[in-house]
Design a protein around this motif. Sequence first.
Motif, PDB file in Angstrom:
ATOM      1  N   PRO A  16      -4.489 -18.018 -15.853  1.00 49.23           N
ATOM      2  CA  PRO A  16      -5.128 -16.753 -16.254  1.00 49.23           C
ATOM      3  C   PRO A  16      -5.809 -16.016 -15.101  1.00 49.23           C
ATOM      4  O   PRO A  16      -5.994 -14.810 -15.174  1.00 49.23           O
ATOM      5  N   TYR A  17      -6.171 -16.737 -14.031  1.00 45.02           N
ATOM      6  CA  TYR A  17      -6.750 -16.077 -12.858  1.00 45.02           C
ATOM      7  C   TYR A  17      -6.025 -16.531 -11.583  1.00 45.02           C
ATOM      8  O   TYR A  17      -6.629 -16.733 -10.540  1.00 45.02           O
ATOM      9  N   GLY A  18      -4.710 -16.653 -11.685  1.00 45.47           N
ATOM     10  CA  GLY A  18      -3.929 -17.197 -10.576  1.00 45.47           C
ATOM     11  C   GLY A  18      -3.470 -16.185  -9.552  1.00 45.47           C
ATOM     12  O   GLY A  18      -2.888 -16.547  -8.526  1.00 45.47           O
ATOM     13  N   LYS A  19      -3.732 -14.916  -9.779  1.00 44.55           N
ATOM     14  CA  LYS A  19      -3.228 -13.862  -8.899  1.00 44.55           C
ATOM     15  C   LYS A  19      -4.140 -13.667  -7.690  1.00 44.55           C
ATOM     16  O   LYS A  19      -5.358 -13.640  -7.806  1.00 44.55           O
ATOM     17  N   SER A  20      -3.525 -13.503  -6.519  1.00 43.59           N
ATOM     18  CA  SER A  20      -4.290 -13.126  -5.337  1.00 43.59           C
ATOM     19  C   SER A  20      -4.718 -11.670  -5.474  1.00 43.59           C
ATOM     20  O   SER A  20      -3.905 -10.793  -5.745  1.00 43.59           O
ATOM     21  N   LEU A  21      -6.007 -11.409  -5.295  1.00 45.10           N
ATOM     22  CA  LEU A  21      -6.519 -10.040  -5.374  1.00 45.10           C
ATOM     23  C   LEU A  21      -6.792  -9.459  -3.981  1.00 45.10           C
ATOM     24  O   LEU A  21      -7.390  -8.392  -3.865  1.00 45.10           O
ATOM     25  N   CYS A  22      -6.361 -10.166  -2.955  1.00 39.79           N
ATOM     26  CA  CYS A  22      -6.490  -9.658  -1.591  1.00 39.79           C
ATOM     27  C   CYS A  22      -5.219 -10.046  -0.850  1.00 39.79           C
ATOM     28  O   CYS A  22      -5.169 -11.051  -0.152  1.00 39.79           O
ATOM     29  N   HIS A  23      -4.166  -9.245  -1.060  1.00 38.12           N
ATOM     30  CA  HIS A  23      -2.821  -9.616  -0.619  1.00 38.12           C
ATOM     31  C   HIS A  23      -2.365  -8.659   0.482  1.00 38.12           C
ATOM     32  O   HIS A  23      -2.181  -7.464   0.247  1.00 38.12           O
ATOM     33  N   ALA A  24      -2.152  -9.192   1.672  1.00 40.53           N
ATOM     34  CA  ALA A  24      -1.824  -8.337   2.820  1.00 40.53           C
ATOM     35  C   ALA A  24      -0.576  -7.495   2.590  1.00 40.53           C
ATOM     36  O   ALA A  24      -0.471  -6.375   3.082  1.00 40.53           O
ATOM     37  N   TRP A  25       0.382  -8.034   1.812  1.00 38.83           N
ATOM     38  CA  TRP A  25       1.640  -7.318   1.565  1.00 38.83           C
ATOM     39  C   TRP A  25       1.416  -6.047   0.732  1.00 38.83           C
ATOM     40  O   TRP A  25       2.310  -5.238   0.593  1.00 38.83           O
ATOM     41  N   GLY A  26       0.220  -5.879   0.197  1.00 43.05           N
ATOM     42  CA  GLY A  26      -0.056  -4.702  -0.617  1.00 43.05           C
ATOM     43  C   GLY A  26      -0.484  -3.484   0.181  1.00 43.05           C
ATOM     44  O   GLY A  26      -0.662  -2.406  -0.368  1.00 43.05           O
ATOM     45  N   ALA A  27      -0.619  -3.631   1.496  1.00 39.41           N
ATOM     46  CA  ALA A  27      -1.213  -2.567   2.309  1.00 39.41           C
ATOM     47  C   ALA A  27      -0.193  -1.574   2.857  1.00 39.41           C
ATOM     48  O   ALA A  27      -0.507  -0.785   3.740  1.00 39.41           O
ATOM     49  N   SER A  28       1.032  -1.589   2.348  1.00 45.21           N
ATOM     50  CA  SER A  28       2.124  -0.817   2.953  1.00 45.21           C
ATOM     51  C   SER A  28       1.962   0.698   2.922  1.00 45.21           C
ATOM     52  O   SER A  28       2.613   1.378   3.723  1.00 45.21           O
ATOM     53  N   PRO A  29       1.143   1.310   2.037  1.00 46.23           N
ATOM     54  CA  PRO A  29       0.966   2.767   2.163  1.00 46.23           C
ATOM     55  C   PRO A  29       0.508   3.206   3.551  1.00 46.23           C
ATOM     56  O   PRO A  29       0.784   4.331   3.976  1.00 46.23           O
ATOM     57  N   ILE A  30      -0.178   2.322   4.285  1.00 47.72           N
ATOM     58  CA  ILE A  30      -0.585   2.650   5.654  1.00 47.72           C
ATOM     59  C   ILE A  30       0.652   2.982   6.487  1.00 47.72           C
ATOM     60  O   ILE A  30       0.694   3.971   7.223  1.00 47.72           O
ATOM     61  N   TYR A  31       1.673   2.147   6.368  1.00 48.83           N
ATOM     62  CA  TYR A  31       2.926   2.359   7.106  1.00 48.83           C
ATOM     63  C   TYR A  31       3.673   3.577   6.577  1.00 48.83           C
ATOM     64  O   TYR A  31       4.127   4.429   7.350  1.00 48.83           O
ATOM     65  N   LEU A  32       3.789   3.682   5.269  1.00 49.09           N
ATOM     66  CA  LEU A  32       4.551   4.778   4.668  1.00 49.09           C
ATOM     67  C   LEU A  32       3.942   6.134   5.013  1.00 49.09           C
ATOM     68  O   LEU A  32       4.653   7.068   5.397  1.00 49.09           O
ATOM     69  N   LEU A  33       2.635   6.237   4.884  1.00 50.86           N
ATOM     70  CA  LEU A  33       1.968   7.509   5.171  1.00 50.86           C
ATOM     71  C   LEU A  33       2.063   7.846   6.664  1.00 50.86           C
ATOM     72  O   LEU A  33       2.297   9.002   7.036  1.00 50.86           O
ATOM     73  N   GLY A  34       1.901   6.836   7.504  1.00 50.55           N
ATOM     74  CA  GLY A  34       1.971   7.084   8.935  1.00 50.55           C
ATOM     75  C   GLY A  34       3.344   7.512   9.395  1.00 50.55           C
ATOM     76  O   GLY A  34       3.496   8.440  10.182  1.00 50.55           O
ATOM     77  N   ARG A  35       4.377   6.817   8.882  1.00 50.82           N
ATOM     78  CA  ARG A  35       5.731   7.097   9.363  1.00 50.82           C
ATOM     79  C   ARG A  35       6.355   8.335   8.731  1.00 50.82           C
ATOM     80  O   ARG A  35       6.960   9.147   9.426  1.00 50.82           O
ATOM     81  N   TYR A  36       6.212   8.459   7.432  1.00 52.42           N
ATOM     82  CA  TYR A  36       6.982   9.488   6.719  1.00 52.42           C
ATOM     83  C   TYR A  36       6.191  10.728   6.342  1.00 52.42           C
ATOM     84  O   TYR A  36       6.785  11.748   5.973  1.00 52.42           O
ATOM     85  N   PHE A  37       4.873  10.655   6.379  1.00 51.00           N
ATOM     86  CA  PHE A  37       4.072  11.817   5.997  1.00 51.00           C
ATOM     87  C   PHE A  37       3.345  12.420   7.201  1.00 51.00           C
ATOM     88  O   PHE A  37       3.358  13.634   7.403  1.00 51.00           O
ATOM     89  N   VAL A  38       2.707  11.563   8.014  1.00 50.06           N
ATOM     90  CA  VAL A  38       2.032  12.055   9.208  1.00 50.06           C
ATOM     91  C   VAL A  38       3.043  12.214  10.349  1.00 50.06           C
ATOM     92  O   VAL A  38       2.924  13.099  11.191  1.00 50.06           O
ATOM     93  N   GLY A  39       4.040  11.349  10.371  1.00 51.17           N
ATOM     94  CA  GLY A  39       5.103  11.453  11.366  1.00 51.17           C
ATOM     95  C   GLY A  39       4.839  10.722  12.655  1.00 51.17           C
ATOM     96  O   GLY A  39       5.326  11.090  13.723  1.00 51.17           O
TER      97      GLY A  39
END
Length: 239
Positions: free
Chosen positions: A215-238
């Motif tokens: 019931p509380y087995g999920k990681s709530l601090c998961h590094a793989w969740g931070a990808s908007p940093i990459y997406l915004l930098g590459r495809y939106f900011v350029g």
Amino acid sequence: NHYEMTGDREFLKIVYPKMESMVRYFINQTNKQGFIYGRENDWIFVDWSEIDKDGTVAAEQALLIEVYKTMVTCGSVLNRPIEYYQTLHDQLLENFLQHFWNEKKGAFIDSYESGKNHVTRHANIFAILFDLVDDDKKESILKNVLLNDKITRITTPYFKFFEQDALCKMNRQDIVYTTILDYWGGMLANDAVTFWEEYDPTKSGKAMYSMYGDPYGKSLCHAWGASPIYLLGRYFVGL
């Protein structure tokens, strides 16, 4: 990716021998068609999703094709022999397209051996990201998989990233921006202060924190969740 963004040839010289030893390990686990396959008791993992894993799995073949392409690219930079990896790449790509592409579905199926013709997003996302298909097939995947609500949605930020990356390559930043607001924003709206291992918008209350039968087995601090940093930098900011 590191070399393409830095031109750091010395780094390639350091890691290339380890790359070769790892690829030899993969090659020892391929069949006559060049497909990598699971041995008895192997855990075949791509994502937390209902993928048809009967026999060889499409998403794994797509990854191995990219591995061979990486060996060719890095070997070329270092003036190493690349003909062997190029041959393996060409053979595997040909067999991948022949066995896993389903014309009726307009998409790649998980397994051609099971007869289920089951389609999930994963192999199709890789096919776009790794340029394994022509523009017509990319458009077919976009229509029949990525924009098709009947195909099981991805619920992990880990693989949600690959999907958004593929959509950006198809010039659909409009969808990606909305997804960042809704999906990653959905976690924030549920009082997240770091991104989670999995997020299913249909769940609420304590059910949001369950995983692995715990019931509380999920990681709530998961590094793989931070990808908007990459997406915004590459495809939106350029950057």
